[in-house]
Design a protein around this motif. Structure first.
Motif, short mmCIF file in Angstrom:
data_model
loop_
_atom_site.label_atom_id
_atom_site.label_comp_id
_atom_site.label_asym_id
_atom_site.label_seq_id
_atom_site.Cartn_x
_atom_site.Cartn_y
_atom_site.Cartn_z
N ILE A 8 0.89 -0.73 -0.20
CA ILE A 8 -0.37 -0.30 -0.10
C ILE A 8 0.73 1.74 -0.32
CG2 ILE A 8 -2.09 1.44 1.19
CD1 ILE A 8 -2.26 -1.08 2.76
N LEU A 9 0.52 2.05 -0.88
CA LEU A 9 1.15 3.45 -1.02
C LEU A 9 0.09 4.26 -0.84
CD1 LEU A 9 2.97 5.82 -2.06
CD2 LEU A 9 1.96 5.44 -3.98
N ILE A 10 0.69 5.66 1.01
CA ILE A 10 0.08 6.28 1.57
C ILE A 10 0.31 7.69 1.11
CG2 ILE A 10 -1.71 7.36 3.37
CD1 ILE A 10 -1.11 4.28 4.61
N THR A 11 -0.26 8.88 0.15
CA THR A 11 0.62 10.23 0.32
C THR A 11 0.03 10.87 1.95
OG1 THR A 11 -1.45 10.92 -1.13
CG2 THR A 11 0.80 9.63 -2.28
N GLY A 12 0.07 11.83 1.34
CA GLY A 12 0.46 12.78 3.22
C GLY A 12 0.61 12.00 3.84
N GLY A 13 1.60 11.17 4.20
CA GLY A 13 1.97 9.83 5.15
C GLY A 13 2.53 10.52 6.94
N SER A 14 3.17 11.75 6.54
CA SER A 14 3.86 12.09 7.45
C SER A 14 3.17 12.12 9.18
CB SER A 14 4.59 13.13 7.36
OG SER A 14 3.76 14.39 6.89
N SER A 15 1.74 13.07 9.05
CA SER A 15 0.90 12.60 9.94
C SER A 15 -0.69 12.46 9.62
CB SER A 15 0.38 13.85 10.89
OG SER A 15 0.33 14.96 9.35
N GLY A 16 -1.07 12.79 10.76
CA GLY A 16 -2.56 12.26 10.24
C GLY A 16 -3.26 10.99 10.26
N PHE A 17 -4.37 11.34 9.47
CA PHE A 17 -5.09 10.19 8.16
C PHE A 17 -3.85 9.08 8.65
CE2 PHE A 17 -8.53 12.87 7.01
CZ PHE A 17 -9.43 12.80 8.32
N GLY A 18 -2.60 9.50 7.21
CA GLY A 18 -1.89 8.91 6.57
C GLY A 18 -1.23 8.01 7.79
N ARG A 19 -0.41 9.40 8.34
CA ARG A 19 0.40 8.29 9.86
C ARG A 19 -0.26 7.15 10.30
NH1 ARG A 19 3.66 12.08 13.79
NH2 ARG A 19 5.09 11.85 12.13
N GLU A 20 -1.86 7.28 10.66
CA GLU A 20 -2.70 6.38 11.41
C GLU A 20 -3.28 5.63 10.53
OE1 GLU A 20 -2.81 6.47 14.69
OE2 GLU A 20 -1.60 8.88 14.26
N TYR A 21 -3.38 5.36 9.29
CA TYR A 21 -3.79 4.33 8.49
C TYR A 21 -2.40 3.71 8.11
CZ TYR A 21 -8.29 5.94 7.37
OH TYR A 21 -9.68 6.06 7.42
#
Length: 247
Positions: A8-21
């Motif tokens: 899985i690739l998640i952009t915006g993964g440094s905080s918030g939704f992205g980090r938790e998912y």
């Protein structure tokens, strides 16, 4: 969307939704790649998790997106899930002439970013089993917040784009729209503690249960966002717009 065994690739993964998912899906037995502009914050997301990988990316940079797509497919050929989550939400006053640089930046990140990344990876996804593309929009796609007019418009645009993509990808790539309400993250200053917003852990828990359904819904809607999502159907757009105008 299957629950485990994905890459899985998640952009915006440094905080918030992205980090938790990223952390939740990693811990469920998936390989996860997080992308964002801040390398340090990405490393914090990935810390202590063997199959959670950080890859810096500025989705507003067209050349960077193209190069990133080539690198990620080479490093992670089993990539089968892409989550377009990166976004920004500055407040603005559109009632008079102004400097449009912030609005242009919002469009570059929130609209062109996911379109470019999707375009760069869609042929790869079409060739993978269990391929999924997730676009993160907002309840504000359906009822805009006047002081975040450009943000709201970008989320409406991605909703429309997602509908088209889903239709064209039938039988090839599962296309899902995640529609958050106001959630306690740092999307806007002070939002992580703002009263009346949904706690982040509750949002993640409720949405993960929806992602785990078989079949996964085309739209991931927590109960709190349904008033916005169905406002036009229910005849409550003006009521909700008046409420948002006071925030």
């Amino acid at each position: 969307m299957k629950n485990t065994g994905n890459t899985i690739l998640i952009t915006g993964g440094s905080s918030g939704f992205g980090r938790e998912y990223a952390r939740a899906w990693h811990d469920a037995g998936n390989t996860v790649i997080v992308a964002a502009r801040s390398a340090d914050e990405l490393e914090e997301t990935a810390k202590g998790r063997e199959n959670l990988h950080a890859m810096p990316l500025d989705v507003a940079d067209a050349a960077a997106v193209e190069q990133f797509a080539k690198e990620i497919v080479e490093r992670f050929p089993d990539l089968n899930v892409v989550m377009n989550n990166a976004g920004i939400m500055p407040y603005e006053d559109i009632s008079g002439a102004r400097d449009l640089s912030d609005a242009e930046k919002v469009i570059a990140i929130n609209v062109l970013g996911p379109i470019r990344l999707t375009d760069a990876l869609i042929d790869h996804l079409k060739a993978r089993d269990d391929a999924v593309l997730i676009n993160v929009t907002s309840g504000l796609a359906y009822v805009p917040m006047p002081k975040a007019a450009t943000y709201s418009a970008t989320k409406a645009a991605i909703h429309s784009y997602t509908l088209s993509l889903r239709k064209l990808m039938e039988g090839q790539v599962e296309v899902i729209e995640l529609v958050p309400p106001g959630v306690q993250t740092e999307l806007t200053p002070g939002q992580s503690t703002r009263e009346g917003y949904m706690p982040l852990d509750e949002f993640i828990e409720e949405t993960l249960a929806l992602f785990a359904q078989n079949p996964t819904p085309e739209e991931i809607l927590v109960e709190r966002v349904k008033g916005f999502r169905f406002a036009e159907r229910d005849g409550t757009v003006k009521e909700n717009l008046d409420m948002l105008a006071k925030r």
